[in-house]
Scaffold this motif. Sequence first.
Motif, PDB file in Angstrom:
ATOM      1  N   LEU A 116      13.277  -8.666  10.979  1.00 56.06           N
ATOM      2  CA  LEU A 116      14.314  -7.814  11.571  1.00 56.06           C
ATOM      3  C   LEU A 116      13.692  -6.673  12.380  1.00 56.06           C
ATOM      4  CD1 LEU A 116      16.887  -7.662   8.633  1.00 56.06           C
ATOM      5  CD2 LEU A 116      17.196  -8.800  10.840  1.00 56.06           C
ATOM      6  N   ASP A 117      12.641  -6.054  11.841  1.00 50.77           N
ATOM      7  CA  ASP A 117      11.961  -4.991  12.581  1.00 50.77           C
ATOM      8  C   ASP A 117      11.340  -5.530  13.868  1.00 50.77           C
ATOM      9  OD1 ASP A 117      12.364  -2.480  11.637  1.00 50.77           O
ATOM     10  OD2 ASP A 117      10.417  -2.272  10.657  1.00 50.77           O
ATOM     11  N   GLU A 118      10.779  -6.721  13.795  1.00 54.80           N
ATOM     12  CA  GLU A 118      10.214  -7.318  14.998  1.00 54.80           C
ATOM     13  C   GLU A 118      11.311  -7.588  16.031  1.00 54.80           C
ATOM     14  OE1 GLU A 118       8.027 -11.418  15.800  1.00 54.80           O
ATOM     15  OE2 GLU A 118       6.890 -10.034  14.540  1.00 54.80           O
ATOM     16  N   TYR A 119      12.458  -8.016  15.580  1.00 53.57           N
ATOM     17  CA  TYR A 119      13.579  -8.317  16.471  1.00 53.57           C
ATOM     18  C   TYR A 119      14.138  -7.033  17.113  1.00 53.57           C
ATOM     19  CZ  TYR A 119      18.163  -9.972  18.031  1.00 53.57           C
ATOM     20  OH  TYR A 119      19.273 -10.260  18.773  1.00 53.57           O
ATOM     21  N   PHE A 120      14.351  -5.998  16.292  1.00 53.10           N
ATOM     22  CA  PHE A 120      14.982  -4.782  16.800  1.00 53.10           C
ATOM     23  C   PHE A 120      13.982  -3.793  17.412  1.00 53.10           C
ATOM     24  CE2 PHE A 120      18.380  -6.063  13.790  1.00 53.10           C
ATOM     25  CZ  PHE A 120      19.427  -6.088  14.685  1.00 53.10           C
ATOM     26  N   GLN A 121      12.770  -3.677  16.835  1.00 58.94           N
ATOM     27  CA  GLN A 121      11.800  -2.667  17.268  1.00 58.94           C
ATOM     28  C   GLN A 121      10.561  -3.249  17.944  1.00 58.94           C
ATOM     29  OE1 GLN A 121      12.972   0.314  16.817  1.00 58.94           O
ATOM     30  NE2 GLN A 121      14.568  -0.238  15.367  1.00 58.94           N
ATOM     31  N   ASN A 122      10.439  -4.576  17.973  1.00 63.63           N
ATOM     32  CA  ASN A 122       9.250  -5.252  18.515  1.00 63.63           C
ATOM     33  C   ASN A 122       7.967  -4.879  17.785  1.00 63.63           C
ATOM     34  OD1 ASN A 122      10.598  -6.719  20.513  1.00 63.63           O
ATOM     35  ND2 ASN A 122      10.574  -4.958  21.879  1.00 63.63           N
ATOM     36  N   ASP A 123       8.081  -4.516  16.502  1.00 60.83           N
ATOM     37  CA  ASP A 123       6.892  -4.163  15.724  1.00 60.83           C
ATOM     38  C   ASP A 123       7.164  -4.373  14.232  1.00 60.83           C
ATOM     39  OD1 ASP A 123       4.452  -3.198  14.900  1.00 60.83           O
ATOM     40  OD2 ASP A 123       5.057  -1.095  15.055  1.00 60.83           O
ATOM     41  N   ALA A 124       6.422  -5.298  13.649  1.00 57.38           N
ATOM     42  CA  ALA A 124       6.575  -5.575  12.228  1.00 57.38           C
ATOM     43  C   ALA A 124       5.338  -5.178  11.431  1.00 57.38           C
ATOM     44  CB  ALA A 124       6.856  -7.063  12.020  1.00 57.38           C
ATOM     45  N   SER A 125       4.417  -4.485  12.059  1.00 64.24           N
ATOM     46  CA  SER A 125       3.118  -4.217  11.430  1.00 64.24           C
ATOM     47  C   SER A 125       3.215  -3.432  10.126  1.00 64.24           C
ATOM     48  CB  SER A 125       2.198  -3.498  12.410  1.00 64.24           C
ATOM     49  OG  SER A 125       2.767  -2.269  12.805  1.00 64.24           O
ATOM     50  N   ARG A 126       4.149  -2.506  10.031  1.00 62.59           N
ATOM     51  CA  ARG A 126       4.220  -1.689   8.814  1.00 62.59           C
ATOM     52  C   ARG A 126       4.479  -2.528   7.570  1.00 62.59           C
ATOM     53  NH1 ARG A 126       9.713   0.910   7.406  1.00 62.59           N
ATOM     54  NH2 ARG A 126      11.209  -0.361   8.540  1.00 62.59           N
ATOM     55  N   MET A 141      13.012 -16.585   9.585  1.00 63.34           N
ATOM     56  CA  MET A 141      13.828 -15.505  10.146  1.00 63.34           C
ATOM     57  C   MET A 141      13.481 -15.268  11.611  1.00 63.34           C
ATOM     58  SD  MET A 141      16.173 -14.349   8.228  1.00 63.34           S
ATOM     59  CE  MET A 141      16.580 -13.061   9.376  1.00 63.34           C
ATOM     60  N   GLN A 142      12.201 -15.306  11.955  1.00 65.26           N
ATOM     61  CA  GLN A 142      11.798 -15.160  13.361  1.00 65.26           C
ATOM     62  C   GLN A 142      12.467 -16.228  14.219  1.00 65.26           C
ATOM     63  OE1 GLN A 142       7.444 -15.346  13.125  1.00 65.26           O
ATOM     64  NE2 GLN A 142       7.430 -13.454  14.304  1.00 65.26           N
ATOM     65  N   ASP A 143      12.428 -17.470  13.745  1.00 59.73           N
ATOM     66  CA  ASP A 143      13.045 -18.572  14.492  1.00 59.73           C
ATOM     67  C   ASP A 143      14.540 -18.346  14.675  1.00 59.73           C
ATOM     68  OD1 ASP A 143      10.606 -19.833  14.670  1.00 59.73           O
ATOM     69  OD2 ASP A 143      11.029 -21.285  13.077  1.00 59.73           O
ATOM     70  N   ALA A 144      15.218 -17.974  13.605  1.00 55.25           N
ATOM     71  CA  ALA A 144      16.670 -17.787  13.668  1.00 55.25           C
ATOM     72  C   ALA A 144      17.047 -16.620  14.576  1.00 55.25           C
ATOM     73  CB  ALA A 144      17.234 -17.564  12.264  1.00 55.25           C
ATOM     74  N   LEU A 145      16.302 -15.534  14.515  1.00 54.00           N
ATOM     75  CA  LEU A 145      16.615 -14.367  15.339  1.00 54.00           C
ATOM     76  C   LEU A 145      16.293 -14.592  16.808  1.00 54.00           C
ATOM     77  CD1 LEU A 145      15.348 -11.621  12.903  1.00 54.00           C
ATOM     78  CD2 LEU A 145      17.712 -11.921  13.655  1.00 54.00           C
ATOM     79  N   SER A 146      15.328 -15.452  17.089  1.00 52.46           N
ATOM     80  CA  SER A 146      14.946 -15.672  18.484  1.00 52.46           C
ATOM     81  C   SER A 146      15.832 -16.692  19.191  1.00 52.46           C
ATOM     82  CB  SER A 146      13.484 -16.122  18.567  1.00 52.46           C
ATOM     83  OG  SER A 146      13.338 -17.400  17.991  1.00 52.46           O
TER      84      SER A 146
END
Length: 182
Positions: A116-126, A141-146
């Motif tokens: 979700l953070d990668e989808y909304f903020q383009n950063d999942a590193s934290r 989740m990445q597949d479904a969101l993309s």
Amino acid sequence: MKVVNGSRDRALAFRADAGMGLLSRPYVVIGLIDPDQSPPLLEPDSWRRDAVYLRCMDLDNERIAEQFPQLRPHLFTREHAERIATFVKTLSKDIEGIFVHCEAGVSRSAGVAAALDEYFQNDASRWFQRLRPNPLVYHRMQDALSRKEHDLTRFPCAVCSRWVRWLAALGFRRLALWVGER
């Protein structure tokens, strides 16, 4: 969009006006619960807009289910990921935060939260620095969101696919969608 995760115990005590960085903002809850458990009875909260609960075990790859077929029904599936993606995308204009929880708050919920953070903020590193997101959950989740709502390139017939892309390119998007559904 603020994404927060936690354990089942944290979910039971969670209130938007009491912390976790959401501070009196509209939010939703996503719960990944064990197959034998019931959803937690959350405290009443006027900021919570909705909640979705899905049953799955913390299995991090499909090979486990191949070795132990009785576990297959308890995997985090593409349908689970699609349901969460649809839930979040549908409500994203009405909310400012998402609280994701699982039993321990370390693996399944971290996988969903990272995607979700990668989808909304383009950063999942934290999420990968301090937790261990479940890779199966994260990738599904990445597949479904993309995925796009209407992917005009997914038709069985190559001629039909080219025809639909041509209609869309000419600006007849609605007609292309209509033709594509036939």
